[in-house]
Scaffold this motif. Structure first.
Motif, short mmCIF file in Angstrom:
data_model
loop_
_atom_site.label_atom_id
_atom_site.label_comp_id
_atom_site.label_asym_id
_atom_site.label_seq_id
_atom_site.Cartn_x
_atom_site.Cartn_y
_atom_site.Cartn_z
N ALA A 174 7.17 10.53 -6.01
CA ALA A 174 8.13 11.89 -5.92
C ALA A 174 9.32 11.42 -6.66
N HIS A 175 9.84 12.69 -7.30
CA HIS A 175 11.07 12.46 -8.06
C HIS A 175 12.21 12.95 -6.98
N VAL A 176 13.29 12.07 -7.19
CA VAL A 176 14.58 12.28 -6.33
C VAL A 176 15.38 12.79 -7.25
N ARG A 177 15.62 14.18 -7.16
CA ARG A 177 16.61 14.81 -8.19
C ARG A 177 17.13 15.94 -7.44
N ASP A 178 17.86 16.86 -8.17
CA ASP A 178 18.44 18.20 -7.79
C ASP A 178 17.37 19.13 -8.28
N TYR A 179 16.73 19.78 -7.08
CA TYR A 179 15.81 21.03 -7.67
C TYR A 179 16.47 22.05 -7.61
N THR B 265 0.79 -1.38 -0.15
CA THR B 265 -0.01 0.11 -0.09
C THR B 265 1.06 1.23 0.00
N PRO B 266 0.70 1.86 -0.79
CA PRO B 266 1.63 3.15 -1.18
C PRO B 266 1.01 4.10 -0.12
N VAL B 267 2.06 5.27 0.37
CA VAL B 267 1.54 6.27 1.49
C VAL B 267 2.34 7.59 0.98
N SER B 268 1.66 8.62 1.31
CA SER B 268 2.15 9.92 1.11
C SER B 268 3.35 10.40 1.61
N GLN B 269 4.29 11.04 0.90
CA GLN B 269 5.61 11.14 1.03
C GLN B 269 5.82 12.67 1.68
#
Length: 336
Positions: free
Chosen positions: A128-133, A116-120
């Motif tokens: 969610a994107h894991v990258r340099d913002y 079950t996925p949950v909010s991050q």
């Protein structure tokens, strides 16, 4: 702001596959599962059907994304995560021929078969994107670590399972490092028993501007808890401990700072850690209850912007934990 109390402090070594060391592996073939053409075909058939139906992600169910072939591989992955070494890597997802929306949809379908996925975060993101913002470094008090290119020390995420699907590698760096938090506990028990109480009491963490109206901007969470005969770990980002001090007014003692350094040093020992470089199409899955992870800093080059899709989820075989031991285990509340 008391930490949830454990049944007891575990004073016997953890045994079994979750208490691994680097010597237990001969190489990446011990943890990499390469998907077969039949399994990829199964996934793409489900993807095409789900795409044609146009059901929003949040309303999609496992029956909307049937995987009669690949589903068995995912169940084996869940067994490894919950009852084995606590991590696995699935290789060969054809992300190079998917659009971003197709990658998100396929990833969501996979997640439904895992749990079950949950909010991050406070925005309610489920993927969610894991990258340099470009928002600064992890040391800045309003910046979440996954939005930076910084080196990240060993830590856990909030849910039981964290999944990282690599869409593109960085131009340089971004090496993933794992260590067994069960082995770390065994080392502490053997060599630093005097520090154990600090980890069971826990530390105060900064919510990094994601608290709701009227909520405190910080919280306390235990690193270790021993419940119903099982040891569990939550060791959140140490940068969040540092930035919580001015908000909480609770200073870190010298012995607490020492304990944090000791944990990192043990997890990073050559004989305990393993490293892996995620390539496009790799899906890394980790159980935060028994594994801590980190990464080296990375640098993007033109045309090689590092981009991973992250999911937090809990499996159907998840262990019982008391309310409050693992903050946000069931998702971060949406506040914006």
């Amino acid at each position: 702001m008391p930490a949830p109390s454990a049944d007891a402090v575990l004073t016997e070594p953890v045994t079994g596959p979750s208490a691994w060391t680097a010597a237990d592996f001969t190489g990446e073939s011990d943890w990499v599962v390469t998907l077969t053409p039949e399994e990829i075909g199964d996934l793409e058939t489900a993807l095409a059907a789900a795409k044609a139906r146009g059901i929003p992600l949040e309303r999609l169910t496992v029956t909307d994304f049937p995987l009669p072939v690949l589903g068995k591989t995912f169940e084996a992955a869940v067994q490894e995560l919950e009852f084995g070494r606590g991590f696995t890597l699935l290789r060969g997802l054809p992300v190079e021929r998917w659009t971003l929306e197709e990658a998100r949809l396929a990833y969501w379908g996979i997640a439904l078969h895992l749990g079950t996925p949950v909010s991050q975060n406070a925005a309610g993101e489920l993927i969610a994107h894991v990258r340099d913002y470009g928002e600064g470094e992890v040391t800045e008090s309003a910046t979440r670590a996954y939005r930076t290119r910084s080196e990240l020390p060993f830590h856990t995420d909030s849910s039981d399972i964290v999944g990282l699907l690599c869409l593109r590698q960085a131009g340089e760096g971004g090496v993933s490092t794992l260590s067994s938090s069960m082995t770390v506990h065994n080392h502490l028990l053997a060599h630093h028993r005097e520090l154990l109480g600090l980890y069971y009491r826990g530390f105060v963490y900064d919510r990094r501007a994601e608290e709701g109206s009227g909520e405190l901007p910080y919280y306390r969470n235990s690193v270790y808890g021993y419940f119903n005969g099982q040891l569990s770990c939550r060791f959140y980002m140490t940068h969040y401990i540092d930035s919580a001090v001015p908000k909480s007014g609770i200073p870190l003692s010298g012995i607490e700072r020492h304990a944090l350094r000791v944990f990192q040093d043990i997890a990073g020992m050559d004989e305990y850690r393993v490293e892996m470089t995620l390539r496009a199409g790799d899906l890394q899955l980790l159980n935060n209850n028994v594994v801590v992870h980190g990464r080296s800093a990375f640098r993007d080059e033109p045309g090689r912007r590092r981009d991973l899709l992250r999911l937090w989820l809990n499996t159907r075989h998840a262990r019982d934990l008391p309310e409050g031991f693992a903050a946000f285990r069931h998702g971060m509340p949406r506040t914006r």
